[in-house]
Design an enzyme around this catalytic site. Structure first.
Site, PDB file in Angstrom:
ATOM      1  N   TYR A 267       0.813  -1.218   0.000  1.00  0.00           N
ATOM      2  CA  TYR A 267       0.000   0.000   0.000  1.00  0.00           C
ATOM      3  C   TYR A 267       0.846   1.268   0.000  1.00  0.00           C
ATOM      4  O   TYR A 267       0.767   2.077   0.914  1.00  0.00           O
ATOM      5  CB  TYR A 267      -0.940   0.000   1.218  1.00  0.00           C
TER       6      TYR A 267
ATOM      7  N   TYR B 267     -11.660  -7.764   7.287  1.00  0.00           N
ATOM      8  CA  TYR B 267     -10.572  -7.795   6.303  1.00  0.00           C
ATOM      9  C   TYR B 267     -10.274  -9.252   5.973  1.00  0.00           C
ATOM     10  O   TYR B 267     -10.076 -10.067   6.879  1.00  0.00           O
ATOM     11  CB  TYR B 267      -9.292  -7.116   6.835  1.00  0.00           C
TER      12      TYR B 267
ATOM     13  N   LYS C   2      -0.697 -16.650   7.918  1.00  0.00           N
ATOM     14  CA  LYS C   2       0.126 -15.864   8.834  1.00  0.00           C
ATOM     15  C   LYS C   2       0.996 -16.701   9.792  1.00  0.00           C
ATOM     16  O   LYS C   2       2.047 -17.161   9.389  1.00  0.00           O
ATOM     17  CB  LYS C   2      -0.758 -14.858   9.570  1.00  0.00           C
TER      18      LYS C   2
ATOM     19  N   ASP D  97     -12.466 -16.964   9.066  1.00  0.00           N
ATOM     20  CA  ASP D  97     -11.134 -16.568   8.630  1.00  0.00           C
ATOM     21  C   ASP D  97     -10.269 -16.411   9.891  1.00  0.00           C
ATOM     22  O   ASP D  97     -10.340 -15.394  10.571  1.00  0.00           O
ATOM     23  CB  ASP D  97     -11.249 -15.257   7.850  1.00  0.00           C
TER      24      ASP D  97
HETATM   25  C1  LIG Z   1      -3.682 -11.001   6.582  1.00  0.00           C
HETATM   26  C2  LIG Z   1      -5.051 -11.511   6.472  1.00  0.00           C
HETATM   27  C3  LIG Z   1      -5.522 -12.074   5.271  1.00  0.00           C
HETATM   28  C4  LIG Z   1      -4.687 -12.127   4.004  1.00  0.00           C
HETATM   29  O1  LIG Z   1      -3.559 -12.919   4.139  1.00  0.00           O
HETATM   30  P1  LIG Z   1      -2.320 -12.720   3.123  1.00  0.00           P
HETATM   31  O2  LIG Z   1      -1.337 -13.767   3.525  1.00  0.00           O
HETATM   32  O3  LIG Z   1      -1.838 -11.321   3.313  1.00  0.00           O
HETATM   33  O4  LIG Z   1      -2.864 -12.936   1.743  1.00  0.00           O
HETATM   34  C5  LIG Z   1      -6.811 -12.563   5.254  1.00  0.00           C
HETATM   35  N1  LIG Z   1      -7.587 -12.515   6.351  1.00  0.00           N
HETATM   36  C6  LIG Z   1      -7.165 -12.008   7.520  1.00  0.00           C
HETATM   37  C7  LIG Z   1      -8.058 -12.033   8.712  1.00  0.00           C
HETATM   38  C8  LIG Z   1      -5.888 -11.473   7.618  1.00  0.00           C
HETATM   39  O5  LIG Z   1      -5.472 -10.930   8.777  1.00  0.00           O
END
Ligand SMILES: *Cc1c(COP(=O)(O)O)cnc(C)c1O
Length: 424
Positions: free
Chosen positions: A16, A144, A274, A245
């Site tokens: 970004y 997100y 992550k 997620d």
């Molecule tokens: C960071 C994140 C993503 C995206 O993961 P990337 O490895 O950056 O593609 C998706 N969902 C959540 C909740 C995140 O924190």
């Protein structure tokens, strides 16, 4: 300016950022434990875990060893028609660690891709059941889920990139922000808007997708576990899948192993990323129930339509196994509780700052929300001058350190955050 920084500024895009007016970047030469060493010799205490990922800190001997051992066998081999021990070992661990109904695992390249895979699974599942009208996703504001197109379409429509990609992004259904914080007494009305939306659109919705308990990059908010439990019930009632997620929340960050554990519920599909590899390499995982896998596989064309080149990358899987083992062997629950305690104590002082709108802490996540957006370049330099790595965005200054941080380092980190804000 060094030629390295000069080249970087001219040619390399950072997350970004503008290529015409990029924010300054700092050259990191190496990293050890919770410290980043800059090229000029300065050391910074890491408050970010490289965006939720480096839970064991940097350059960990056990994770290094896992990578080295695997490297001498093979760095990568295709997953089509081939399997290998690191993928199977990781599969065993993840299926064991996650709630019982999650029994089928798709290994992919990153968090965003694991969200794409989850969405595709939900859509293929509904199609396979003959529910061809169920093509929408329902989510809550403030979320997100990543930067790829499927994921972007369920990010917060205001914070996210909906406006910019209007006409290209699929239109999904958004429930309002959850109006009940984690620590507040539960009020059942908090579910009303969601309840109404899912009932109204029940024939159009393939799945609900949300971050469990902690909304990360969409605003760093912590909502009430009863909301999540209520969503689970409503999904069952309306025959809608629940995708959680756990890319940010997974592996202990919020004080439970997974965010959904706060509510004692299981999703139908779970996304991981992550911290999965302890921050060593990019790797994502999408777990699903046996039923979802069976329904998809029983219908035409009998296949799940996804298969990245680097699927099940052995190096990443080997490190992920070591990272999971390391987590389970440490007293992660106590560690995270201890971090939470210190963050609560130290960040409290930020409340008296007139720039500050809110302070909130959950598990190993401490957030100070300001009333106005901060000048990242200016505040970043102040943090670096004092030897800490904290990267604010918008109105949020937050710390989520590696779990191995000592109490002294953590207090310094939090006190520095408070002190720099006071001078801003
Ligand atoms: C960071 C994140 C993503 C995206 O993961 P990337 O490895 O950056 O593609 C998706 N969902 C959540 C909740 C995140 O924190």
């Amino acid at each position: 300016m060094s030629s390295l920084l000069d080249f970087d500024r001219q040619h390399l895009w950072h997350p970004y950022t503008s290529m015409q007016n990029p924010l300054p970047v700092y050259e990191v030469e190496s990293a050890h434990g919770v410290r980043l060493r800059l090229a000029d010799g300065r050391e910074l205490i890491d408050g970010m875990s490289s965006w939720w990922a480096a839970i064991h800190g940097y350059n960990h001997p056990i994770l290094n060893e896992a990578a080295e051992k695997q490297l001498h066998k093979m760095a990568h081999v295709m997953f089509g028609g081939i399997t290998h021990e690191p993928a199977v070992s990781l599969g065993r661990r993840l299926i064991d660690l996650t709630p019982a109904p999650l029994e089928r695992l798709f290994l992919c390249d990153s968090g965003s891709v694991s969200v794409e895979v989850a969405i595709k699974m939900a859509l293929q599942y509904q199609q396979a059941r003959g529910e061809v009208g169920r093509t929408k996703l329902l989510t809550i504001r403030g979320g997100y889920h990543g930067d790829t197109f499927g994921a972007m379409a369920v990010c917060d429509p205001v914070n996210g990139m909906h406006h910019m990609f209007q006409g290209v992004l699929v239109q999904h259904i958004f429930a309002p922000l959850v109006d009940c914080r984690f620590e507040d007494p539960w009020r059942d009305e908090c579910l009303d808007a969601f309840r109404e939306l899912i009932a109204t659109h029940r024939h159009d919705i393939a799945a609900v997708i949300m971050e469990p308990i902690v909304q990360g990059a969409g605003g760093m908010r912590f909502y009430h576990p009863h909301f999540l439990a209520g969503v689970r019930e409503l999904c069952d009632q309306h025959d809608v899948l629940l995708i959680l997620d756990e890319i940010a929340t997974g592996f202990g960050r919020s004080g439970e192993l997974f965010g959904c554990d706060h509510a004692g519920i299981a999703p139908d599909i779970m996304c991981q990323g992550k911290a999965l590899t302890g921050g060593y390499m990019t790797l994502g995982a999408t777990l699903a129930t046996a039923e979802i896998a069976d329904v998809i596989s029983a219908a035409d064309p009998g296949l799940f339509m996804h298969g990245p080149t680097f699927m099940g990358n052995p190096l990443a899987c080997a490190v992920a196994c070591a990272s999971v083992d390391l987590l389970l062997q440490m007293d992660w629950r106590d560690k995270v509780k201890g971090i939470e305690q210190i963050l609560v104590e130290e960040l409290e002082a930020a409340r008296s700052n007139s720039l500050v709108a809110d302070v909130r802490v959950l598990g190993a996540i401490g957030v100070v929300e300001t009333k106005e957006a901060l000048d990242v370049a200016v505040i970043q330099e102040k943090f670096v001058e004092r030897g800490v790595w904290i990267r604010p965005f918008g109105r949020l200054v937050y710390i989520m350190p590696p779990y191995i941080i000592t109490a002294d380092d953590l207090r310094y980190l939090a006190q520095t955050l408070v002190a720099v804000l006071r001078e801003s």
